[in-house]
Design an enzyme around this catalytic site. Structure first.
Site, PDB file in Angstrom:
ATOM      1  N   GLY A  67       0.820  -1.215   0.000  1.00 10.22           N
ATOM      2  CA  GLY A  67       0.000   0.000   0.000  1.00 10.22           C
ATOM      3  C   GLY A  67       0.851   1.261   0.000  1.00 10.22           C
ATOM      4  O   GLY A  67       1.585   1.529  -0.947  1.00 10.22           O
ATOM      5  N   LYS A  80       1.566 -10.673  -3.708  1.00 17.77           N
ATOM      6  CA  LYS A  80       2.533  -9.616  -3.395  1.00 17.77           C
ATOM      7  C   LYS A  80       3.954 -10.168  -3.326  1.00 17.77           C
ATOM      8  O   LYS A  80       4.913  -9.496  -3.708  1.00 17.77           O
ATOM      9  CB  LYS A  80       2.145  -8.941  -2.082  1.00 17.77           C
ATOM     10  CG  LYS A  80       0.825  -8.151  -2.191  1.00 17.77           C
ATOM     11  CD  LYS A  80       0.293  -7.763  -0.817  1.00 17.77           C
ATOM     12  CE  LYS A  80      -0.961  -6.905  -0.932  1.00 17.77           C
ATOM     13  NZ  LYS A  80      -1.603  -6.706   0.392  1.00 17.77           N
TER      14      LYS A  80
END
Lengths: 390, 390
Positions: free
Chosen positions: B121, B192
């Site tokens: 993020g 990720k």
């Protein structure tokens, strides 16, 4: 890129080693010169004791200042910039004093002055801060900026030893210098905090006279023991806050609850955090010193120049002003004497061996602590985490 | 820079909000189009339901893909790149599958494909990793990549509640989706981690079939309680190691001693670390999700394009190969049945409610755990920290 390294201590050697590394990643970099002191033996072909020979080399692109201290580092940096060489340094003391002068000299001569390694060593802190500033106002910065003092506090808390015992060991291991005052009295943190605040607020602090600074020289094993029993760890912290065109900056021992990242930053590591409008809290953790991590940051700056990745442009022209009472905290004061009189304007009570002073500004607290120290040179103080006021 | 935002959910709204912000820092950015679904009401003048109108806008510079999921995100991204628009996305699922295709399409069309927000993020993780790779080989990456699962584990450990109770609350608070499987079964972490390994090793994983993945669905309050009594915290971790042209990648619940940064990463925060030859251990901590932090990372990518700060160029051509037994750990296995037979090739012993399996590779362990799950679907396992072998 042709590079000259001024000084061949820890940082200089590290840069030399990384550039020479045979992994192919830095093959575009070349160390042409290493400046050593007059009368020192040239053990490498790149070595010379003539700064003029270096600065007059027309093929030279970048000067890495790795001498440390104020002079002649300041003179050499300015001189190199005026010779239209990019300059990179890890020397926080000289930057804290002369950042504006260096920045302007670099701009006037069409070259870069970069200093990622000066704060947080290998941690990409300056870059992280500059990047955050592209979008956000940075409202606060807080960090463990000094590895030596963190190592001392960590060892004291793990082994129950006294400050002087641990300091001696740190000196033996090479973690602390023979004169450790810059590390343990908060000067090194103050320099790194000044640089960070200069960037965050686009100002030029230079004169740190106003900054409340209190180190860890007076901490005792029983202080640490008491804090541990309360579920707290103590860290030497540099912190700055900005609110409505006012800022403060403070260096002081600060208590953290045991579940925080700060409390769990071990050994000689650094942890630096910023808080921005949209990004929230962002923390960077890593080796704040050491030969290769620091040199890595220097080489990153060289690569930024090579790849034309320009850093933030500063004009130091912000209207933000220093304010000594921007933030308030509770403090614990330990003295052999009853010092409650000194804090008679504040709500105080006794807590273990300490006097707890409630909700006092950092500026006022540090002033009053000077009074305490004037008759008890061994007194100690620590701030408690600011409470979130709803 | 003229921007189109595809999708107006959390990330899309966040980007719109940051660009519109009146602090003067993003005034060079302009949102021209927002793609919404067919038949949805256009509540803003920028809104349209025609992707063609957007891609055919000759003045458009950047497309922000904020739809999520695989299709039509994949199709729109490719199409935008072929229309010579830069593309930025936070969509880890589509990147993990198609990073190579997107990278090549961007290169062929002379535009950029950036994705800082897809991993961690608001944490500048991709940039930090790419920067480290300019100098170092990255030998390992390890992190808490998923905020939802971290929130669940943190709440379970703080409140002693069951997994399902905490999950329900997380769903009520909007921290977990109605179908939480991507978060709690490790799929999101795997995406990720794939992206991070693609970058770190210059490879194209795409097919995650080989990756050992084990989530937190089966964890119980008494598991957490037992770990806590041993001074350990459990976290859902993605990790990858590289040694001599071999790498592994693993997603699994992992135990950490209580004084580590991992153990002290609270709520829905992320913590991602890398280990490099010269930089040592570097950790990044921050908001791994959330509207404004994620949007901040998207806008940072837009600004990098504007300032011509090129990201690392990848050809995915490295000879590094996947190896399922590169690293070994001890594991704790909890089952209602005696499963020691399954692990008869390994040294095992009972430890509380658990069977401890010593020094087994992740690939083998995850295979054998599938056998355990085949007759005890509620079984759980966690790895212990790898011991440093001298």
């Amino acid at each position: 890129m042709n590079i000259a390294i001024l000084g061949f201590g820890t940082v200089g050697k590290g840069v030399y080693e990384i550039v020479k590394k045979a992994n192919g990643k830095t093959e575009s970099l070349h160390v042409d010169h290493i400046l050593i002191r007059k009368n020192k033996e040239c053990i490498l072909p790149e070595m010379t004791d003539s700064i003029d020979d270096i600065l007059n080399d027309k093929d030279l692109d970048v000067v890495v200042e790795a001498i440390g201290g104020i002079e002649p580092a300041h003179e050499y940096i300015l001189s190199a910039l005026k010779h239209k060489k990019h300059v990179i340094t890890a020397n926080k003391a000289v930057i804290a004093l002369y950042l504006k002068e260096f920045t302007e000299a670099a701009r006037d001569n069409g070259v870069k002055f970069y200093f990622e390694a000066s704060v947080g060593g290998g941690i990409p802190w300056i870059q992280g801060l500059e990047k955050a500033l592209r979008i956000d106002q940075v409202n606060s910065i807080e960090g463990i900026f000094n590895g030596t003092s963190n190592f001392i506090l960590d060892q004291m808390s793990k082994r129950g030893q006294s400050f002087s015992e641990v300091l001696k060991e740190a000196q033996k291991l090479g973690y602390a210098e023979a004169d450790p005052s810059a590390d343990i009295d908060g000067i090194d943190v103050a320099n790194k905090l000044s640089i960070s605040a200069d960037i965050a607020y686009n100002i030029d602090i230079a004169d740190q006279d106003k900054m409340p600074i209190f180190g860890i020289r007076n901490i005792s094993a029983s202080d640490i023991d008491y804090f541990a029993k309360k579920g707290m760890s103590i860290k030497l912290i540099g912190k700055t806050h900005q609110r409505e065109n006012k800022f403060d900056y403070i260096v002081e021992p600060t208590l953290f609850q045991s579940h925080t990242l700060e409390a769990n930053t071990p050994d000689n590591y650094n942890l630096i955090s910023l808080n921005g409008d949209t990004i929230g809290k962002l923390d960077f953790f890593g080796q704040g010193a050491g030969m290769l991590p620091t040199a890595n940051a220097v080489v990153q700056d060289i690569l930024d120049i090579k790849e034309a990745k320009d850093h933030l442009v500063r004009d130091f022209d912000s209207k933000v002003e220093y304010c000594s009472n921007l933030t308030k905290s509770d403090y614990l004061v330990r003295s052999s004497y009853d010092v409650s009189d000194i804090f008679s304007d504040y709500k105080v009570y006794h807590e273990g061996d300490f006097l707890r002073v409630e909700q006092i500004s950092a500026g006022k607290m540090h002033d009053l602590m000077k009074e305490v120290l004037s008759f008890d040179s061994k007194a100690f103080m620590a701030s408690l985490p600011m409470e979130v006021v709803a």
